[in-house]
Design a protein around this motif. Structure first.
Motif, short mmCIF file in Angstrom:
data_model
loop_
_atom_site.label_atom_id
_atom_site.label_comp_id
_atom_site.label_asym_id
_atom_site.label_seq_id
_atom_site.Cartn_x
_atom_site.Cartn_y
_atom_site.Cartn_z
N VAL B 223 14.94 10.96 -4.11
CA VAL B 223 16.17 12.10 -3.77
C VAL B 223 16.02 13.35 -4.34
N ASP B 224 15.21 13.28 -5.41
CA ASP B 224 15.08 14.55 -6.33
C ASP B 224 14.00 15.81 -5.70
N MET B 255 24.07 15.88 -8.80
CA MET B 255 23.64 14.64 -9.01
C MET B 255 23.63 14.14 -10.45
N TYR B 470 24.11 14.59 -2.01
CA TYR B 470 23.08 14.23 -2.93
C TYR B 470 23.53 13.43 -4.12
N LYS B 474 21.86 9.84 -4.78
CA LYS B 474 21.10 9.85 -6.11
C LYS B 474 21.55 8.40 -6.36
N GLN B 478 19.60 4.95 -7.26
CA GLN B 478 19.51 4.26 -8.60
C GLN B 478 19.81 3.00 -8.45
#
Lengths: 483, 494
Positions: B223-224, B255, B470, B474, B478
């Motif tokens: 995602v980053d 995020m 986003y 994120k 995770q």
């Protein structure tokens, strides 16, 4: 004046609607930055967008939009602050995108009206249905190679305004006058250069005939007429053809026709059943075209004076005849020439000199006003010398002929040739005395009651003065001497 | 030094900055990876020389201390983007050997930020397809294989892009998404795919499929990286009249802030009959993860969802039928002349140049726009499109983002859905509404099915609110802790 046409079986009324395509005067094309100038080598004025390369997108040229608004204002029409560009889909080798971007449902300009003037002095109002912006296609050349066609995309994407009239025209003459009027308006506005021979303007004419008072007849559309003469000839031909066909028991088919400039005849190009299905739909590459009323107001405020307004002023303020005013305003350049020449001068006298002497001389020399050897200021100067009595109208004609030939100022010519009008009483009296002495018999006859001889003495005196004697003074002094 | 291919783009960017390795080294590793994974048929053109040249230039920038956001990162480009001097074919026979003399705005943006171009990636012909099977170069293959080893579809249309990023033959790749062409292959290949708000990325220089739906976006491993690449791709472009002039939101900030307090919509209409059990389970897991992280779940309704697919299959082909008219053999691309008229040339050229699926869509689109049918099809579809958009407008008054499955199934074997176009079209059922509404959507790998194949969850947000999307993505990433790697990956599983 009746516009009815006498056929074998009775009278017919002609109904005509016109679509005028006018190229927008702009530096660059409607949706690309490519230049629009005429006469470039083939395919020199072509951007990636105009050639429809993969992934290219149209971006509207703001100036073209303003030009369309100005034209709409000049046609006294409703400006639509919201309009939509649509794609008109068809395949042709000189149509790179496979569609023309045009405006179908929501044109930028709605209904308007213009007044046309006819030879008999009458005028008619003709409705304008709409004006929309669209792209021009390229040009196919079929005569460059025995088996191939060549394509020139210089015109591809150039902005056109399509001006659609209501079916209000009733004769070829009206159609010709309409075309001239539209041309005059766009040229005054500077929104189209009006050069029909360069293809900047062309017209499609829709013609039908009907018995007076009856329903509209079936129409034909004759496409791509690029002069006023061809427009009128195509209509005349089409009207005759349709009347004869119907009177012979035939029926008109709705079709597209072409005008043959060599024969003056029209012939069928494609029928209704072969008509394209253009599959119009809003162009998803372009957002709807929206602008504020204040932009329209701004453009309206900056609009130049249009021929009708100038004419009204010429008749109302200057006291010109409606005919003179019409002649002087037909072209923007003519009106500008006149206004410059007539500044601080006798308006009527300048109008007269321009429409009779100057136009006559230009005509004879095969020159246009733009090439006139006599400038507006020079013409004004000549008129000034007539008005203040420096020269007579008679002498002025000779002076003008010299000016036209040499381009010199009237004052210089008069000075050099010594043409200055004689207004000195003593000098004129001397001339009169000589004339009377030389024609003692005529003097006796006059005094015996033959009044008509007065003109003879005037003529002789003027002749003796080489035309330079002030005619009014000659009159007065003769009267008192013969008295 | 660890395997360079293991690094995400951000990690690689840090390594380059620190001087742990050079862009030339990194680029060489990716060029080798592309060779190693050649069997996946992801690249349709490699640009090795250009890549190494750009990499060397990037190394110089690092040395000079003025490296760009993507400096030195090796990127693959979907073959729909025009690349100056490099063949751009849209994977169609009609554009075979076409070499543009211009560069798309999106790729220009990437190169301006220091990206290194590896080559052009496989896709469905003119982006029309959901399995990359309509490509004239043959299908891209998913680096995940079926139990028993059968080749699986990488998805489509951006199959080559998704497969390449998953197989580590590019660190990131561009895609385009007209009805799910980024999100579906991303889900199939176990990576992150994002379709921005319509208008974020310029369409200038991207071969058009359906202009009102097409939108470019990034394929990345996490995602980053997605946020990193998106920020480079997006720009307000005066050459695209539909380009958006809205500033990008603070994605990184969003995020970092997380989903606590966010309202997440769960649309009841996305529960479909016959859906894979594991996908329903994954969707429920996703909801639980977000709830655990402090988000509030809100049941919402998007009542016109069921019309999205039919509407899409009228509007997209209608626009395509017109957009593809320019491929006529007159000015560029393949022309086939067998004597005869201009019309004959068109017919022969286009019949030979376009594959079956493209021809099918041109015919459907032409029909839908024809006189007498326009009102019933195109106009009606536009009205329903408006209603679908309204559904989302209403929903986003209540919620910050929407969570749905990305696809109705995991990757399927190549060849099985070829026979019936409608089964193929059904693949896009969850992704198409976002294109019709113009809103952003993102697919994040979140789990596997019974066969160990990746599954994605889709996050949607309101137009120009990519930050919220986003933030949710994120969190999903995770919580899911997705760590699968495909069997056919360059460098082998590490």
């Amino acid at each position: 004046m009746s516009n009815l046409i006498q056929g074998r079986t009775g009278e017919w009324e002609v109904v005509i609607g016109m679509e005028v395509h006018a190229q927008v005067s702009s530096q660059s094309k409607l949706f690309s930055g490519a230049p629009t100038q005429f006469g470039a080598d083939p395919n020199q004025n072509v951007s990636l967008v105009d050639a429809a390369m993969p992934g290219m997108l149209p971006v509207i040229n703001e100036e073209c939009v303003k030009q369309a608004i100005r034209t709409g204002l000049g046609l006294n029409a409703k400006i639509n602050c919201y309009s939509v560009f649509d794609r008109k889909n068809y395949f042709y080798a000189d149509l790179p995108q496979g569609y023309q971007i045009s405006q179908f449902k929501y044109p930028i300009v709605g209904e308007g009206a213009i007044v046309i003037d006819l030879k008999d002095g009458s005028s008619v109002e003709i409705g304008v249905e709409r004006l929309h912006l669209e792209q021009d296609a390229g040009k196919s050349m079929h005569d460059q190679h025995p088996s191939k066609s060549y394509i020139d995309l210089n015109r591809s994407g150039v902005a056109l305004m399509e001006i659609v009239s209501k079916p209000d025209l009733r004769s070829a003459e009206q159609a010709g006058a309409y075309m001239k009027k539209v041309r005059s308006i766009v040229r005054y506005l500077g929104t189209c250069d009006g050069n029909m021979e360069e293809g900047s303007m062309r017209a499609d004419v829709n013609v039908s005939v009907r018995r007076p008072g009856e329903e509209l007849g079936t129409r034909t559309e004759t496409k791509n007429l690029n002069s006023v003469r061809f427009i009128m000839a195509a209509i005349d031909y089409e009207v005759q053809r349709q009347i004869e066909l119907i009177e012979d028991g035939g029926e008109i088919t709705q079709e597209t026709r072409l005008f043959d400039t060599n024969t003056g005849a029209t012939r069928a190009m494609r029928g209704k059943e072969d008509a394209h299905d253009y599959r119009y739909f809003p162009d998803p590459d372009l957002l709807p075209l929206e602008f504020s009323q204040s932009l329209v107001d701004e453009l309206a405020a900056e609009l130049p004076e249009l021929p009708d307004q100038i004419r009204e002023r010429m008749v109302g303020e200057y006291g010109l005849s409606s005919y003179d005013a019409a002649v002087l305003t037909e072209e923007r350049e003519t009106a500008a020439f006149y206004e410059a020449a007539a500044k601080d001068q006798d308006k009527k006298l300048v109008a007269n000199w321009m429409s009779v002497e100057l136009f006559g001389a230009l005509n004879k020399a095969g020159k246009s006003l733009a090439d006139s050897p006599v400038s507006p200021a020079q013409l004004g100067g000549l008129v000034a010398l007539i008005s203040d009595g420096t020269i007579s109208g008679r002498i002025a004609k000779d002076v003008f002929a010299d000016m036209f030939e040499t381009g010199r100022d009237a004052a210089d010519i008069i000075e050099e040739k010594g043409l200055k009008q004689v207004s000195d009483t003593g000098a004129i009296e001397a001339l009169i005395d000589q004339v009377l002495a030389d024609n003692q018999d005529k003097v006796d006859e006059y005094r015996g009651g033959k009044d008509k001889l007065f003109g003879f003495f005037v003529g002789q005196t003027m002749k003796l003065s080489k035309g330079q004697a002030n005619p009014a003074m000659v009159n007065d002094l003769l009267k008192s001497k013969l008295g | 030094m660890s395997n360079l291919l293991d690094l995400t783009a951000l990690q690689a960017r840090q390594g380059l900055e620190k001087g742990d390795f050079t862009s030339v080294e990194l680029t060489n590793a990716y060029l080798a990876a592309a060779q190693e994974t050649k069997g996946l048929n992801n690249y349709v053109a490699m640009t090795e020389a250009r890549a190494l040249e750009m990499a060397a230039a990037s190394d110089a920038k690092y040395a000079a201390g003025n490296a760009g956001a993507l400096e030195g990162l090796p990127i693959g480009v979907k073959d729909l983007f025009a690349t100056n001097g490099v063949p751009t074919t849209a994977c169609s026979a009609i554009l075979k050997n076409f070499v543009p003399q211009y560069e798309s705005t999106v790729t220009s943006n990437l190169w301006a930020d220091g990206g290194v171009m590896l080559g052009k990636l496989n896709c469905d012909e003119f982006a029309m397809g959901s399995a990359n099977e309509t490509s004239v170069f043959g299908p891209a293959v998913n680096p995940y294989s079926a139990v028993g080893g059968a080749d699986l579809a990488a998805g489509g249309s951006s199959g080559g892009s998704a497969s390449s990023v998953a197989a580590r033959s590019s660190i990131m790749a561009t895609g385009t998404d007209t009805g799910g062409s980024i999100r579906q292959p991303a889900a199939f290949c176990g990576i992150v795919g994002m379709k921005p708000t319509y208008g974020r990325c310029s369409r200038w220089g991207v071969v058009a499929f359906a202009s009102s739906l097409d939108q470019a976006g990034p394929f990345t491993r996490d995602v980053d990286d997605s946020a990193l690449m998106f920020k480079s791709m997006a720009s307000a472009d005066p050459k695209d009249s539909t380009s958006a002039h809205q500033p990008l939101p603070d994605i990184d900030g969003a995020m970092a802030a997380g989903v606590k307090g966010m309202k997440i919509g769960i649309p009841s209409e996305y529960q479909m009959d016959g859906m894979d059990e594991t996908i329903i389970k994954l969707w429920q897991d996703g909801q639980a993860w977000l709830k655990d992280a402090g988000a509030e779940l809100v049941e919402i309704s998007l009542p016109h969802t069921k019309y999205a697919l039919p509407v899409y299959y009228i509007i997209a082909p209608a626009e395509a039928s017109s957009n593809l008219a320019r491929y006529d053999g007159v000015r560029y691309g393949n022309r086939i002349e067998e004597g005869g008229s201009l019309d004959d040339m068109y017919e022969i050229t286009r019949a030979a140049g376009f594959g079956d699926e493209v021809q099918r869509r041109i015919l459907i689109g032409t029909y839908a726009l024809s006189a007498g049918y326009y009102d019933a099809y195109y106009l009606k579809a536009q009205k329903v499109r408006r209603l679908i958009r309204n559904d989302f407008d209403e929903a986003f008054k209540q919620v910050d983002a929407i969570l749905t499955p990305a696809t109705p199934s995991a990757a399927f074997p190549l060849g099985v859905k070829q026979a019936d176009p409608v089964t193929m079209y059904l693949n896009d059922v969850f992704t198409v509404p976002a294109n019709l509404a113009g809103i952003p959507g993102m697919s994040v790998p979140a789990g596997v099915n019974g066969d160990g194949l990746p599954l994605g969850l889709q996050i949607l947000s309101g137009a120009f609110a990519e930050d919220k999307m986003y933030a949710v993505a994120k969190q999903i990433e995770q919580s899911a802790g997705f760590s699968e790697v495909p069997s056919r990956m360059a460098g082998g599983a590490s």
